[in-house]
Design an enzyme around this catalytic site. Structure first.
Site, PDB file in Angstrom:
ATOM      1  N   LYS A 127       3.526   4.884  -2.202  1.00 22.81           N
ATOM      2  CA  LYS A 127       3.008   6.254  -2.235  1.00 22.81           C
ATOM      3  C   LYS A 127       1.491   6.325  -2.068  1.00 22.81           C
ATOM      4  O   LYS A 127       0.961   7.364  -1.695  1.00 22.81           O
ATOM      5  CB  LYS A 127       3.354   6.902  -3.580  1.00 22.81           C
ATOM      6  CG  LYS A 127       4.833   6.997  -3.853  1.00 22.81           C
ATOM      7  CD  LYS A 127       5.135   7.147  -5.346  1.00 22.81           C
ATOM      8  CE  LYS A 127       5.079   5.859  -6.132  1.00 22.81           C
ATOM      9  NZ  LYS A 127       6.193   4.952  -5.997  1.00 22.81           N
ATOM     10  N   ASP A 221       2.883   7.570 -11.689  1.00 22.05           N
ATOM     11  CA  ASP A 221       3.837   7.485 -10.585  1.00 22.05           C
ATOM     12  C   ASP A 221       4.385   8.883 -10.249  1.00 22.05           C
ATOM     13  O   ASP A 221       4.455   9.278  -9.085  1.00 22.05           O
ATOM     14  CB  ASP A 221       4.982   6.526 -10.951  1.00 22.05           C
ATOM     15  CG  ASP A 221       6.082   6.520  -9.910  1.00 22.05           C
ATOM     16  OD1 ASP A 221       5.911   5.850  -8.873  1.00 22.05           O
ATOM     17  OD2 ASP A 221       7.102   7.206 -10.113  1.00 22.05           O
ATOM     18  N   LYS A 225       3.829  11.016  -6.786  1.00 23.60           N
ATOM     19  CA  LYS A 225       4.944  11.572  -5.996  1.00 23.60           C
ATOM     20  C   LYS A 225       4.765  13.080  -5.800  1.00 23.60           C
ATOM     21  O   LYS A 225       5.005  13.612  -4.712  1.00 23.60           O
ATOM     22  CB  LYS A 225       6.281  11.295  -6.699  1.00 23.60           C
ATOM     23  CG  LYS A 225       6.699   9.841  -6.545  1.00 23.60           C
ATOM     24  CD  LYS A 225       7.935   9.532  -7.350  1.00 23.60           C
ATOM     25  CE  LYS A 225       8.399   8.118  -7.069  1.00 23.60           C
ATOM     26  NZ  LYS A 225       9.235   7.568  -8.136  1.00 23.60           N
TER      27      LYS A 225
HETATM   28  N1  LIG Z   1      11.377  -0.681  -6.923  1.00 23.79           N
HETATM   29  C1  LIG Z   1      11.733   0.539  -6.571  1.00 23.79           C
HETATM   30  O1  LIG Z   1      12.822   0.994  -6.919  1.00 23.79           O
HETATM   31  C2  LIG Z   1      10.842   1.363  -5.685  1.00 23.79           C
HETATM   32  C3  LIG Z   1      11.315   2.602  -5.237  1.00 23.79           C
HETATM   33  C4  LIG Z   1      10.532   3.362  -4.365  1.00 23.79           C
HETATM   34  C5  LIG Z   1       9.264   2.911  -4.014  1.00 23.79           C
HETATM   35  N2  LIG Z   1       8.796   1.718  -4.506  1.00 23.79           N
HETATM   36  C6  LIG Z   1       7.470   1.270  -4.087  1.00 23.79           C
HETATM   37  O2  LIG Z   1       7.619   0.134  -3.245  1.00 23.79           O
HETATM   38  C7  LIG Z   1       6.531  -0.759  -3.424  1.00 23.79           C
HETATM   39  C8  LIG Z   1       7.061  -2.147  -3.761  1.00 23.79           C
HETATM   40  O3  LIG Z   1       7.848  -2.090  -4.938  1.00 23.79           O
HETATM   41  P1  LIG Z   1       8.613  -3.388  -5.483  1.00 23.79           P
HETATM   42  O4  LIG Z   1       9.492  -2.915  -6.565  1.00 23.79           O
HETATM   43  O5  LIG Z   1       9.172  -4.146  -4.347  1.00 23.79           O
HETATM   44  O6  LIG Z   1       7.371  -4.184  -6.105  1.00 23.79           O
HETATM   45  P2  LIG Z   1       7.304  -5.742  -6.423  1.00 23.79           P
HETATM   46  O7  LIG Z   1       8.659  -6.308  -6.640  1.00 23.79           O
HETATM   47  O8  LIG Z   1       6.262  -5.902  -7.466  1.00 23.79           O
HETATM   48  O9  LIG Z   1       6.754  -6.353  -5.045  1.00 23.79           O
HETATM   49  C9  LIG Z   1       5.459  -6.106  -4.563  1.00 23.79           C
HETATM   50  C10 LIG Z   1       5.175  -7.115  -3.477  1.00 23.79           C
HETATM   51  O10 LIG Z   1       3.906  -6.803  -2.908  1.00 23.79           O
HETATM   52  C11 LIG Z   1       3.117  -7.981  -2.847  1.00 23.79           C
HETATM   53  N3  LIG Z   1       1.711  -7.615  -2.898  1.00 23.79           N
HETATM   54  C12 LIG Z   1       1.074  -6.867  -3.844  1.00 23.79           C
HETATM   55  N4  LIG Z   1      -0.220  -6.704  -3.506  1.00 23.79           N
HETATM   56  C13 LIG Z   1      -0.399  -7.361  -2.330  1.00 23.79           C
HETATM   57  C14 LIG Z   1      -1.517  -7.564  -1.473  1.00 23.79           C
HETATM   58  N5  LIG Z   1      -2.718  -7.069  -1.771  1.00 23.79           N
HETATM   59  N6  LIG Z   1      -1.336  -8.296  -0.357  1.00 23.79           N
HETATM   60  C15 LIG Z   1      -0.130  -8.814  -0.058  1.00 23.79           C
HETATM   61  N7  LIG Z   1       0.973  -8.662  -0.826  1.00 23.79           N
HETATM   62  C16 LIG Z   1       0.830  -7.941  -1.953  1.00 23.79           C
HETATM   63  C17 LIG Z   1       3.582  -8.800  -4.016  1.00 23.79           C
HETATM   64  O11 LIG Z   1       3.240 -10.143  -3.750  1.00 23.79           O
HETATM   65  P3  LIG Z   1       3.066 -11.273  -4.888  1.00 23.79           P
HETATM   66  O12 LIG Z   1       4.259 -11.160  -5.741  1.00 23.79           O
HETATM   67  O13 LIG Z   1       3.025 -12.503  -4.107  1.00 23.79           O
HETATM   68  O14 LIG Z   1       1.851 -10.953  -5.605  1.00 23.79           O
HETATM   69  C18 LIG Z   1       5.091  -8.561  -3.958  1.00 23.79           C
HETATM   70  O15 LIG Z   1       5.683  -9.402  -2.984  1.00 23.79           O
HETATM   71  C19 LIG Z   1       5.641  -0.140  -4.502  1.00 23.79           C
HETATM   72  O16 LIG Z   1       4.567   0.544  -3.887  1.00 23.79           O
HETATM   73  C20 LIG Z   1       6.556   0.832  -5.218  1.00 23.79           C
HETATM   74  O17 LIG Z   1       5.855   1.936  -5.736  1.00 23.79           O
HETATM   75  C21 LIG Z   1       9.568   0.954  -5.320  1.00 23.79           C
END
Ligand SMILES: NC(=O)c1ccc[n+]([C@@H]2O[C@H](COP(=O)([O-])OP(=O)(O)OC[C@H]3O[C@@H](n4cnc5c(N)ncnc54)[C@H](OP(=O)(O)O)[C@@H]3O)[C@@H](O)[C@H]2O)c1
Length: 340
Positions: A127, A221, A225
């Site tokens: 977002k 969050d 949104k």
């Molecule tokens: N989970 C949900 O249900 C959901 C739903 C809708 C939207 N979202 C959104 O989707 C996004 C990802 O969510 P997630 O649940 O997948 O999070 P997550 O499991 O914490 O994964 C985030 C990923 O981004 C990487 N990352 C973070 N900062 C970075 C940077 N500066 N450069 C390169 N890689 C970076 C992390 O790498 P490392 O681990 O190697 O640090 C990790 O692989 C977020 O913005 C969240 O708001 C999530």
């Protein structure tokens, strides 16, 4: 059906992009046969995995299993150079799913800009870039003849933004709803007898909590949104500070249980109303009447009610989303982007 092939790159390889890679492989046949679309995965990047690119194709399972110095280390690029990573992967579509940066939306904004400038479509679940750089990225995508899509940023993959693509010339006057699953899970679990900390751990185990859970608990969050919906659907630039924000940190388990018992449960409610000079918006815990559909939105479910000039009330409920709910919005954005 003419088949078009696309090189896909994943930036961030956590919950969302891993399940997207799985879902794409699971739906390979439907994408090919129904949508004339085939793909190969040519780039995967995260801080811990490194920046991996191979235009001939990568095996996501192998990449995730290997340490950064593993056998495919020749495919790894330096972090500072997202452009050379995109070029080495011959990227056609970037899926951006790194952690939310509430303050600036970076570095995701820079990554999306680089992808559009490279000539790829950019699809994000994050977002931050919508709230901090929507107009710039939208205009850049239009100038480059690429798509910038973000269906999964609000209510997982439920078609909210694309719904409004089907409602030309309509006027959105306001909306309200429950848009943060983590706090809704916490409130439901507290109603059922868990402490705040136990309930938070449950939300984290479901993979729905933000990397930094205070973003959920303190209402950030939900506010982001709300701002994204206002920015895109009402075409009003709103700053996060302009959204009245209060989280659920100060609600005691006893108060939450008593409120449910009295039939007027607490919910973290997002609201926005169009005014003469802009929009008035808030995110705060409210006690909901038992008659309101929001009272029945429990656990990880979410809900939105739109007020438009044509349809006075148009509501969507997302009931207990599965693991693929967010990934699905990105898959659907992919089809929308390349379907020409
Ligand atoms: N989970 C949900 O249900 C959901 C739903 C809708 C939207 N979202 C959104 O989707 C996004 C990802 O969510 P997630 O649940 O997948 O999070 P997550 O499991 O914490 O994964 C985030 C990923 O981004 C990487 N990352 C973070 N900062 C970075 C940077 N500066 N450069 C390169 N890689 C970076 C992390 O790498 P490392 O681990 O190697 O640090 C990790 O692989 C977020 O913005 C969240 O708001 C999530």
């Amino acid at each position: 059906l003419k088949l078009s092939s696309h090189n896909l790159c994943f930036l961030g390889y956590g919950n969302v992009n891993r399940s997207l890679a799985e879902l794409l492989l699971d739906r390979e046949q439907e994408l090919r046969e129904r949508h004339g679309t085939s793909f190969r995965i040519t780039g995967i990047a995260s801080r811990s995995l490194g920046w991996i690119a191979n235009a001939e194709g990568l095996d996501p399972g192998e990449v995730a299993a290997q340490p950064p110095s593993g056998a495919n280390s020749q495919d790894r690029h330096s972090q500072s150079d997202v452009r050379s990573w995109l070029a080495a992967a011959k990227c056609d579509v970037l899926f951006e799913a790194t952690s939310l940066n509430v303050e600036s939306g970076r570095p995701a904004v820079d990554h999306i800009r680089a992808a559009l400038e490279h000539g790829a479509h950019a699809i994000t679940a994050n977002k931050g870039p919508i709230v901090h750089a929507y107009r710039e990225l939208r205009d850049l995508a239009a100038a480059r003849g690429r798509k910038f899509l973000f269906e999964s940023t609000v209510m997982d993959g439920v078609p909210i933004f694309s719904l409004f693509d089907q409602l030309p010339a309509i006027r959105l006057q306001g909306f309200h709803g429950i848009l943060n699953s983590t706090t809704n899970v916490i409130l439901s679990e507290m109603e059922d007898g868990l402490s705040f900390e136990e309930a938070l751990r449950k939300a984290q185990a479901l993979g729905i909590a933000e990397t930094d859970a205070s973003h959920d608990i303190d209402g950030w969050d939900a506010a982001v949104k709300t701002a994204a919906l206002i920015t895109v659907l009402m075409d009003v630039s709103v700053k996060l500070e302009e959204i009245g924000r209060e989280g659920i940190r100060n609600l005691s388990a006893a108060a939450v249980r008593a409120a449910r018992k009295e039939g007027r449960p607490y919910k973290l409610v997002c609201r926005a109303t169009k005014t003469e000079n802009g929009v008035e918006a808030s995110v705060r815990p409210e006690r909901i009447s038992a008659m309101d559909p929001m009272a029945r939105i429990t656990g990880s479910s979410s809900y939105i009610y739109f007020e438009t000039d044509i349809f006075p009330g148009l509501a969507i409920t997302e009931e207990t989303p599965g693991l693929y709910a967010t990934a699905y919005g990105m898959l659907a954005d992919f089809v929308r982007a390349v379907w020409e």
